[in-house]
Design a protein around this motif. Structure first.
Motif, PDB file in Angstrom:
ATOM      1  N   MET A 125       0.824  -1.213   0.000  1.00 48.86           N
ATOM      2  CA  MET A 125       0.000   0.000   0.000  1.00 48.86           C
ATOM      3  C   MET A 125       0.856   1.260   0.000  1.00 48.86           C
ATOM      4  O   MET A 125       0.536   2.245  -0.663  1.00 48.86           O
ATOM      5  CB  MET A 125      -0.928   0.009   1.218  1.00 48.86           C
ATOM      6  CG  MET A 125      -2.011  -1.038   1.197  1.00 48.86           C
ATOM      7  SD  MET A 125      -3.094  -0.947   2.653  1.00 48.86           S
ATOM      8  CE  MET A 125      -4.239   0.337   2.147  1.00 48.86           C
ATOM      9  N   ILE A 126       1.938   1.221   0.739  1.00 49.61           N
ATOM     10  CA  ILE A 126       2.814   2.393   0.817  1.00 49.61           C
ATOM     11  C   ILE A 126       3.447   2.697  -0.542  1.00 49.61           C
ATOM     12  O   ILE A 126       3.665   3.861  -0.893  1.00 49.61           O
ATOM     13  CB  ILE A 126       3.906   2.166   1.887  1.00 49.61           C
ATOM     14  CG1 ILE A 126       3.261   2.041   3.270  1.00 49.61           C
ATOM     15  CG2 ILE A 126       4.925   3.292   1.887  1.00 49.61           C
ATOM     16  CD1 ILE A 126       4.232   1.648   4.368  1.00 49.61           C
ATOM     17  N   ASN A 127       3.720   1.638  -1.324  1.00 48.45           N
ATOM     18  CA  ASN A 127       4.437   1.803  -2.592  1.00 48.45           C
ATOM     19  C   ASN A 127       3.526   1.927  -3.816  1.00 48.45           C
ATOM     20  O   ASN A 127       4.021   2.114  -4.929  1.00 48.45           O
ATOM     21  CB  ASN A 127       5.392   0.627  -2.804  1.00 48.45           C
ATOM     22  CG  ASN A 127       6.503   0.610  -1.770  1.00 48.45           C
ATOM     23  OD1 ASN A 127       7.314   1.519  -1.707  1.00 48.45           O
ATOM     24  ND2 ASN A 127       6.549  -0.433  -0.953  1.00 48.45           N
ATOM     25  N   VAL A 128       2.217   1.799  -3.625  1.00 44.93           N
ATOM     26  CA  VAL A 128       1.308   1.880  -4.772  1.00 44.93           C
ATOM     27  C   VAL A 128       1.191   3.307  -5.287  1.00 44.93           C
ATOM     28  O   VAL A 128       1.231   3.566  -6.489  1.00 44.93           O
ATOM     29  CB  VAL A 128      -0.074   1.311  -4.403  1.00 44.93           C
ATOM     30  CG1 VAL A 128      -1.101   1.649  -5.491  1.00 44.93           C
ATOM     31  CG2 VAL A 128      -0.010  -0.192  -4.232  1.00 44.93           C
ATOM     32  N   TYR A 129       1.028   4.271  -4.377  1.00 42.76           N
ATOM     33  CA  TYR A 129       0.855   5.676  -4.760  1.00 42.76           C
ATOM     34  C   TYR A 129       2.049   6.492  -4.246  1.00 42.76           C
ATOM     35  O   TYR A 129       1.933   7.199  -3.242  1.00 42.76           O
ATOM     36  CB  TYR A 129      -0.447   6.239  -4.192  1.00 42.76           C
ATOM     37  CG  TYR A 129      -1.681   5.553  -4.709  1.00 42.76           C
ATOM     38  CD1 TYR A 129      -2.148   5.781  -5.995  1.00 42.76           C
ATOM     39  CD2 TYR A 129      -2.401   4.675  -3.889  1.00 42.76           C
ATOM     40  CE1 TYR A 129      -3.286   5.155  -6.469  1.00 42.76           C
ATOM     41  CE2 TYR A 129      -3.548   4.039  -4.354  1.00 42.76           C
ATOM     42  CZ  TYR A 129      -3.978   4.286  -5.640  1.00 42.76           C
ATOM     43  OH  TYR A 129      -5.106   3.661  -6.105  1.00 42.76           O
ATOM     44  N   PRO A 130       3.203   6.409  -4.889  1.00 38.27           N
ATOM     45  CA  PRO A 130       4.362   7.182  -4.432  1.00 38.27           C
ATOM     46  C   PRO A 130       4.154   8.675  -4.670  1.00 38.27           C
ATOM     47  O   PRO A 130       3.389   9.084  -5.541  1.00 38.27           O
ATOM     48  CB  PRO A 130       5.511   6.638  -5.291  1.00 38.27           C
ATOM     49  CG  PRO A 130       4.841   6.106  -6.514  1.00 38.27           C
ATOM     50  CD  PRO A 130       3.486   5.611  -6.086  1.00 38.27           C
ATOM     51  N   ARG A 131       4.843   9.482  -3.888  1.00 38.98           N
ATOM     52  CA  ARG A 131       4.731  10.937  -4.022  1.00 38.98           C
ATOM     53  C   ARG A 131       5.354  11.401  -5.343  1.00 38.98           C
ATOM     54  O   ARG A 131       6.464  10.991  -5.688  1.00 38.98           O
ATOM     55  CB  ARG A 131       5.426  11.645  -2.857  1.00 38.98           C
ATOM     56  CG  ARG A 131       4.712  11.476  -1.520  1.00 38.98           C
ATOM     57  CD  ARG A 131       5.463  12.207  -0.426  1.00 38.98           C
ATOM     58  NE  ARG A 131       4.803  12.063   0.859  1.00 38.98           N
ATOM     59  CZ  ARG A 131       3.834  12.853   1.309  1.00 38.98           C
ATOM     60  NH1 ARG A 131       3.423  13.856   0.550  1.00 38.98           N
ATOM     61  NH2 ARG A 131       3.295  12.663   2.490  1.00 38.98           N
ATOM     62  N   ARG A 132       4.612  12.247  -6.036  1.00 40.75           N
ATOM     63  CA  ARG A 132       5.085  12.871  -7.282  1.00 40.75           C
ATOM     64  C   ARG A 132       5.551  11.834  -8.299  1.00 40.75           C
ATOM     65  O   ARG A 132       6.573  12.009  -8.965  1.00 40.75           O
ATOM     66  CB  ARG A 132       6.207  13.869  -6.984  1.00 40.75           C
ATOM     67  CG  ARG A 132       5.777  15.009  -6.078  1.00 40.75           C
ATOM     68  CD  ARG A 132       6.935  15.929  -5.763  1.00 40.75           C
ATOM     69  NE  ARG A 132       6.535  17.002  -4.857  1.00 40.75           N
ATOM     70  CZ  ARG A 132       7.373  17.928  -4.392  1.00 40.75           C
ATOM     71  NH1 ARG A 132       8.649  17.908  -4.762  1.00 40.75           N
ATOM     72  NH2 ARG A 132       6.928  18.860  -3.574  1.00 40.75           N
ATOM     73  N   ALA A 133       4.835  10.731  -8.365  1.00 43.94           N
ATOM     74  CA  ALA A 133       5.152   9.678  -9.341  1.00 43.94           C
ATOM     75  C   ALA A 133       3.861   8.985  -9.741  1.00 43.94           C
ATOM     76  O   ALA A 133       2.823   9.129  -9.092  1.00 43.94           O
ATOM     77  CB  ALA A 133       6.145   8.683  -8.758  1.00 43.94           C
ATOM     78  N   LYS A 134       3.925   8.243 -10.827  1.00 45.19           N
ATOM     79  CA  LYS A 134       2.743   7.549 -11.320  1.00 45.19           C
ATOM     80  C   LYS A 134       2.408   6.353 -10.432  1.00 45.19           C
ATOM     81  O   LYS A 134       3.255   5.825  -9.707  1.00 45.19           O
ATOM     82  CB  LYS A 134       2.985   7.082 -12.755  1.00 45.19           C
ATOM     83  CG  LYS A 134       3.125   8.224 -13.754  1.00 45.19           C
ATOM     84  CD  LYS A 134       3.319   7.685 -15.164  1.00 45.19           C
ATOM     85  CE  LYS A 134       3.435   8.821 -16.174  1.00 45.19           C
ATOM     86  NZ  LYS A 134       3.625   8.308 -17.561  1.00 45.19           N
ATOM     87  N   THR A 135       1.160   5.940 -10.530  1.00 46.88           N
ATOM     88  CA  THR A 135       0.692   4.800  -9.748  1.00 46.88           C
ATOM     89  C   THR A 135       1.453   3.535 -10.144  1.00 46.88           C
ATOM     90  O   THR A 135       1.628   3.243 -11.331  1.00 46.88           O
ATOM     91  CB  THR A 135      -0.813   4.585  -9.959  1.00 46.88           C
ATOM     92  OG1 THR A 135      -1.512   5.779  -9.615  1.00 46.88           O
ATOM     93  CG2 THR A 135      -1.324   3.433  -9.109  1.00 46.88           C
ATOM     94  N   ASN A 136       1.894   2.798  -9.136  1.00 46.93           N
ATOM     95  CA  ASN A 136       2.599   1.535  -9.366  1.00 46.93           C
ATOM     96  C   ASN A 136       1.547   0.426  -9.484  1.00 46.93           C
ATOM     97  O   ASN A 136       1.111  -0.153  -8.487  1.00 46.93           O
ATOM     98  CB  ASN A 136       3.574   1.256  -8.216  1.00 46.93           C
ATOM     99  CG  ASN A 136       4.522   0.118  -8.520  1.00 46.93           C
ATOM    100  OD1 ASN A 136       4.223  -0.751  -9.338  1.00 46.93           O
ATOM    101  ND2 ASN A 136       5.666   0.120  -7.861  1.00 46.93           N
ATOM    102  N   TYR A 137       1.148   0.130 -10.714  1.00 45.65           N
ATOM    103  CA  TYR A 137       0.063  -0.823 -10.935  1.00 45.65           C
ATOM    104  C   TYR A 137       0.478  -2.264 -10.613  1.00 45.65           C
ATOM    105  O   TYR A 137      -0.382  -3.097 -10.283  1.00 45.65           O
ATOM    106  CB  TYR A 137      -0.427  -0.728 -12.373  1.00 45.65           C
ATOM    107  CG  TYR A 137      -1.139   0.561 -12.664  1.00 45.65           C
ATOM    108  CD1 TYR A 137      -2.436   0.787 -12.209  1.00 45.65           C
ATOM    109  CD2 TYR A 137      -0.508   1.585 -13.381  1.00 45.65           C
ATOM    110  CE1 TYR A 137      -3.094   1.980 -12.462  1.00 45.65           C
ATOM    111  CE2 TYR A 137      -1.163   2.781 -13.642  1.00 45.65           C
ATOM    112  CZ  TYR A 137      -2.451   2.970 -13.177  1.00 45.65           C
ATOM    113  OH  TYR A 137      -3.094   4.157 -13.422  1.00 45.65           O
TER     114      TYR A 137
END
Length: 220
Positions: free
Chosen positions: A106-118
């Protein structure tokens, strides 16, 4: 002459008393206003934070689900050891392991200032489905152990008291599945929730006064 001085002193004392009472009234009225303003500013900042990272709603729900399971882990282990049905220990291990790893995802799915890690998002969803399946299997085995294997013991008051943790775990698993499901949906719908929250007005109204105008002219 003396009478006029006395009148002047009395007038001064009266004015000072009036000023004191007015100041006290202002202080008492200022306190609630400051508190209300602090509450409003707190919730405004809270809403701004949710606008920027709406996935935090799902993360909070997920943490609650994780705490519900881990705080009852001793009772779950005791239930596994007592009922001792097939796959109960495996389901418990997988549920704990994937619950912890799910939070890391969950922490790595929506990183700051970056695209969603699908990729992380897909892994998270797969792990949550496995956790829910493990909870359902474990609860089924637990209920079979209670109401089939130990059905004769249900009428014994001392058995119900001694093994009350079995029923605690049975109820806890239902709550855990519900919380995981809600966190699952909230995390999947985080972009939509963010769009809905963006419609909430969190801007600060700044009043224009004569003093501000004077400051602007000085800057010019």
């Amino acid at each position: 002459m003396n009478q006029s001085l006395e009148n002047t002193e009395m007038t001064a004392e009266t004015e000072s008393l009036n000023e004191t009472t007015v100041n006290k009234e202002l202080k008492t009225t200022d306190k609630p206003n400051k508190f209300v303003s602090w509450i409003k500013e707190f919730f405004r900042k809270f809403m701004v934070g949710l606008k920027r990272r709406p996935q935090n709603i799902a993360m909070v729900i997920y943490v609650v689900a994780l705490l519900v399971y881990t705080l009852n882990l001793t009772a779950v282990s005791d239930s596994t050891a007592y009922i001792n049905k097939s796959n109960m220990g495996l389901c418990q291990f997988v549920a704990v392991l994937f619950s912890i790893l799910g939070f890391v995802c969950m922490i790595n799915v929506y990183p700051r200032r970056a695209k969603t890690n699908y990729i992380m998002l897909a892994i998270f969803f797969v792990m949550m489905i496995i956790v829910i399946v493990c909870d359902i299997i474990y609860r089924g085995q637990l209920m079979e152990g209670i109401y089939v294997t130990h059905s004769a013991d249900l009428v014994k008051a001392d058995w119900l008291t001694k093994y009350s943790y079995l029923f605690t775990v049975k109820s806890m698993l239902v709550a855990h599945v519900i919380l995981i499901g809600v966190a699952f949906l909230a995390f999947a719908l985080a972009p939509l929730i963010g769009k809905l929250l963006s419609k909430v007005n969190t801007s600060v109204d700044i009043e224009y006064t004569d003093n501000m105008g004077a400051i602007e002219r000085e800057d010019d």
